[in-house]
Design a protein around this motif. Structure first.
Motif, PDB file in Angstrom:
ATOM      1  N   GLY A 312       0.807  -1.216   0.000  1.00 30.76           N
ATOM      2  CA  GLY A 312       0.000   0.000   0.000  1.00 30.76           C
ATOM      3  C   GLY A 312       0.838   1.263   0.000  1.00 30.76           C
ATOM      4  N   TRP A 313       1.840   1.303   0.879  1.00 30.13           N
ATOM      5  CA  TRP A 313       2.676   2.502   0.931  1.00 30.13           C
ATOM      6  C   TRP A 313       3.466   2.690  -0.366  1.00 30.13           C
ATOM      7  CZ3 TRP A 313       3.158   7.034   3.001  1.00 30.13           C
ATOM      8  CH2 TRP A 313       4.327   7.751   2.757  1.00 30.13           C
ATOM      9  N   ASN A 314       4.087   1.620  -0.832  1.00 26.04           N
ATOM     10  CA  ASN A 314       4.886   1.720  -2.050  1.00 26.04           C
ATOM     11  C   ASN A 314       4.049   2.157  -3.247  1.00 26.04           C
ATOM     12  OD1 ASN A 314       7.226   1.017  -0.731  1.00 26.04           O
ATOM     13  ND2 ASN A 314       7.185  -1.127  -1.345  1.00 26.04           N
ATOM     14  N   ALA A 315       2.798   1.699  -3.285  1.00 26.18           N
ATOM     15  CA  ALA A 315       1.914   2.090  -4.379  1.00 26.18           C
ATOM     16  C   ALA A 315       1.634   3.587  -4.335  1.00 26.18           C
ATOM     17  CB  ALA A 315       0.612   1.299  -4.303  1.00 26.18           C
ATOM     18  N   MET A 316       1.284   4.088  -3.162  1.00 26.19           N
ATOM     19  CA  MET A 316       0.994   5.518  -3.048  1.00 26.19           C
ATOM     20  C   MET A 316       2.240   6.361  -3.317  1.00 26.19           C
ATOM     21  SD  MET A 316      -1.640   5.824   0.185  1.00 26.19           S
ATOM     22  CE  MET A 316      -0.498   5.083   1.373  1.00 26.19           C
ATOM     23  N   ALA A 317       3.357   5.955  -2.720  1.00 22.26           N
ATOM     24  CA  ALA A 317       4.586   6.739  -2.824  1.00 22.26           C
ATOM     25  C   ALA A 317       5.124   6.787  -4.247  1.00 22.26           C
ATOM     26  CB  ALA A 317       5.644   6.165  -1.882  1.00 22.26           C
ATOM     27  N   SER A 318       4.979   5.692  -4.964  1.00 19.55           N
ATOM     28  CA  SER A 318       5.549   5.630  -6.306  1.00 19.55           C
ATOM     29  C   SER A 318       4.580   6.034  -7.402  1.00 19.55           C
ATOM     30  CB  SER A 318       6.065   4.208  -6.599  1.00 19.55           C
ATOM     31  OG  SER A 318       4.990   3.279  -6.605  1.00 19.55           O
ATOM     32  N   GLU A 319       3.275   5.853  -7.173  1.00 22.96           N
ATOM     33  CA  GLU A 319       2.300   6.085  -8.236  1.00 22.96           C
ATOM     34  C   GLU A 319       1.429   7.315  -8.046  1.00 22.96           C
ATOM     35  OE1 GLU A 319       0.212   2.537  -9.529  1.00 22.96           O
ATOM     36  OE2 GLU A 319       1.651   1.301  -8.412  1.00 22.96           O
ATOM     37  N   ALA A 320       1.315   7.818  -6.805  1.00 22.34           N
ATOM     38  CA  ALA A 320       0.431   8.959  -6.564  1.00 22.34           C
ATOM     39  C   ALA A 320       1.193  10.272  -6.384  1.00 22.34           C
ATOM     40  CB  ALA A 320      -0.434   8.703  -5.328  1.00 22.34           C
ATOM     41  N   VAL A 321       2.438  10.209  -5.917  1.00 22.24           N
ATOM     42  CA  VAL A 321       3.204  11.422  -5.631  1.00 22.24           C
ATOM     43  C   VAL A 321       3.889  11.945  -6.893  1.00 22.24           C
ATOM     44  CG1 VAL A 321       5.073  12.438  -4.277  1.00 22.24           C
ATOM     45  CG2 VAL A 321       3.594  10.690  -3.244  1.00 22.24           C
ATOM     46  N   HIS A 322       3.549  13.170  -7.287  1.00 25.34           N
ATOM     47  CA  HIS A 322       4.174  13.806  -8.440  1.00 25.34           C
ATOM     48  C   HIS A 322       5.556  14.336  -8.057  1.00 25.34           C
ATOM     49  CE1 HIS A 322       0.474  14.549 -11.166  1.00 25.34           C
ATOM     50  NE2 HIS A 322       0.123  13.668 -10.232  1.00 25.34           N
ATOM     51  N   ALA A 323       6.338  14.643  -9.061  1.00 26.33           N
ATOM     52  CA  ALA A 323       7.698  15.145  -8.830  1.00 26.33           C
ATOM     53  C   ALA A 323       7.703  16.442  -8.027  1.00 26.33           C
ATOM     54  CB  ALA A 323       8.408  15.353 -10.168  1.00 26.33           C
ATOM     55  N   ASP A 324       6.643  17.261  -8.193  1.00 23.25           N
ATOM     56  CA  ASP A 324       6.583  18.535  -7.467  1.00 23.25           C
ATOM     57  C   ASP A 324       5.891  18.406  -6.112  1.00 23.25           C
ATOM     58  OD1 ASP A 324       3.946  18.190  -8.218  1.00 23.25           O
ATOM     59  OD2 ASP A 324       3.739  20.143  -9.209  1.00 23.25           O
ATOM     60  N   GLY A 325       5.434  17.188  -5.776  1.00 25.00           N
ATOM     61  CA  GLY A 325       4.786  16.976  -4.487  1.00 25.00           C
ATOM     62  C   GLY A 325       3.278  16.907  -4.533  1.00 25.00           C
ATOM     63  N   PHE A 326       2.679  17.234  -5.680  1.00 23.54           N
ATOM     64  CA  PHE A 326       1.224  17.107  -5.800  1.00 23.54           C
ATOM     65  C   PHE A 326       0.825  15.646  -5.625  1.00 23.54           C
ATOM     66  CE2 PHE A 326      -2.451  16.072  -8.553  1.00 23.54           C
ATOM     67  CZ  PHE A 326      -3.414  16.872  -7.953  1.00 23.54           C
ATOM     68  N   LEU A 327      -0.281  15.417  -4.920  1.00 21.58           N
ATOM     69  CA  LEU A 327      -0.733  14.064  -4.629  1.00 21.58           C
ATOM     70  C   LEU A 327      -1.905  13.690  -5.528  1.00 21.58           C
ATOM     71  CD1 LEU A 327      -0.080  11.764  -2.559  1.00 21.58           C
ATOM     72  CD2 LEU A 327      -1.928  12.677  -1.147  1.00 21.58           C
ATOM     73  N   GLY A 328      -1.695  12.669  -6.347  1.00 23.06           N
ATOM     74  CA  GLY A 328      -2.721  12.237  -7.283  1.00 23.06           C
ATOM     75  C   GLY A 328      -3.612  11.130  -6.746  1.00 23.06           C
ATOM     76  N   PHE A 329      -4.613  10.770  -7.528  1.00 19.65           N
ATOM     77  CA  PHE A 329      -5.556   9.701  -7.224  1.00 19.65           C
ATOM     78  C   PHE A 329      -6.348   9.952  -5.931  1.00 19.65           C
ATOM     79  CE2 PHE A 329      -2.283   7.320  -9.735  1.00 19.65           C
ATOM     80  CZ  PHE A 329      -3.080   7.026 -10.824  1.00 19.65           C
ATOM     81  N   VAL A 330      -6.643  11.215  -5.630  1.00 11.91           N
ATOM     82  CA  VAL A 330      -7.444  11.545  -4.449  1.00 11.91           C
ATOM     83  C   VAL A 330      -8.873  11.835  -4.876  1.00 11.91           C
ATOM     84  CG1 VAL A 330      -7.797  13.150  -2.537  1.00 11.91           C
ATOM     85  CG2 VAL A 330      -5.474  12.452  -3.162  1.00 11.91           C
TER      86      VAL A 330
END
Length: 371
Positions: A312-330
């Motif tokens: 779960g953590w690896n999925a969020m950290a690698s797939e949801a976090v943009h390079a600038d810090g924006f958080l996707g899939f919310v």
């Protein structure tokens, strides 16, 4: 030769699977929290600025309050003075008041009190919790216990009652919290013990069904309950009703484990993967938070739950976090799987704050178990 090649291929696959089950180093976990939080703080330098979506709102509403829960969790593992000052500035900007004033009975309006109380424990300034305490005391002075008519309310308000009880030493707060919790769970009937999950509110109890015929268990709604139980158990481990909270928490953890997606996220609709399926960070973050907290506190088996936490953590950290810090899939605000859709890597929810709060809560517990 073919046999050797096959063995090598199997070893590569096995190595990949093993690596997939490893948490990143503490620094990597922290880096993800720092960059996502920096994105938000840079975007909102004025902590008192109103939030404008479909209308203008004060920034001490529940969405922003959940972010500050996450920020205080981050501060607990990374005591950067800038984080503390940002939280203090938020309280001061609102004069430590509540949206709706002291007469409000709405749990959403009490959520800011969680951070006010955290800061009060350090500052010991009565004005920081004056309005909050007056509002909660007024609720306790009445006989009404049926205010929490939606399960999100448990996370928004229960930790406030729990901490007021600890700070004041007065049992009236824990007793009223328990009464209101049980009213939601039993009398209003939002909890289904057969499935170990909660219907979001009365509109989703049977005969309401999802397209596949299953009950509608909304991911983030159940995530709010997980967070409520975890925070109450952490704040008040000596609460006389701790056993009830623990029992329900363990049942939820057991129910959530087998329905995690193969990619590490949970679907917005927990029992119907075909109804607006896809990656979703806020509910997933709350579940990772709950599981990681349970392992860290010895309530859950590391052997059994670590694979889900890591995935779960690896999925969020690698797939949801943009390079600038924006958080996707919310997923945006709402009450069911269809709200705030479509949820994508690039989609921006109507409020960018609460999803980050959920992510920071998860990260703060994952960081504790990382090497």
């Amino acid at each position: 030769m073919k046999k050797v090649t096959l063995i090598m291929a199997l070893l590569i696959v096995a190595t990949g699977l093993a690596e997939a089950q490893n948490l990143p180093a503490k620094k990597e976990v922290m880096d993800k929290m720092v960059i996502t939080n920096a994105y938000f703080m840079n975007k909102w330098p004025d902590t008192g600025k109103t939030i404008i979506t479909n209308k203008e709102r004060q920034s001490n509403i529940w969405t922003r309050a959940v972010y500050y829960e996450g920020l205080m969790a981050l501060y607990s593992v990374n005591p950067d003075k800038a984080y503390y000052d940002y939280a203090m500035s938020w309280g001061e900007a609102h004069k430590w008041g509540l949206n709706g004033g002291v007469k409000t009975r709405n749990a959403d309006n009490h959520c800011c009190g969680q951070t006010y109380l955290d800061l009060y424990e350090n500052e010991k300034k009565p004005e920081m919790i004056k309005d909050l305490k007056e509002s909660i005391d007024a609720m306790i002075a009445s006989d009404k216990i049926d205010d929490w008519t939606w399960i999100d309310a448990l996370q928004m308000a229960m930790p406030v009652y729990a901490k007021l009880g600890v700070i004041t030493g007065d049992k009236k707060y824990s007793e009223r919290m328990y009464q209101m919790y049980m009213d939601s769970k039993v009398r209003q009937g939002f909890y289904n013990s057969a499935d170990g999950l909660w219907w979001r509110d009365k509109d989703f109890r049977p005969p309401y069904k999802e397209p596949n015929g299953e009950d509608c268990y909304w991911s983030r709604g159940n995530g709010w309950v997980v967070a409520a139980l975890v925070r109450v158990m952490e704040i008040a481990p000596k609460d006389p009703h701790y056993k009830e909270y623990k029992k329900t928490y363990l049942a939820m953890m057991k129910a959530l484990l087998p329905i995690q997606r193969a990619d590490g996220f949970w679907n917005a609709s927990l029992h119907d993967p075909t109804n607006f399926d896809g990656k979703e960070t806020s509910g997933s973050g709350l579940f990772v938070y709950g599981m990681a907290w349970g392992v860290n506190h010895g309530l859950l088996s590391a052997k059994k739950y670590m694979p889900a936490i890591v995935k779960g953590w690896n999925a969020m950290a690698s797939e949801a976090v943009h390079a600038d810090g924006f958080l996707g899939f919310v997923q945006g605000t709402g009450k069911q799987p269809s709200d705030g859709q479509p949820v994508t890597y690039d989609s921006k929810p109507d409020f960018e704050d609460y999803g980050l709060g959920c992510f920071l809560l998860a990260g703060s517990e994952v960081w504790k178990m990382a090497k």
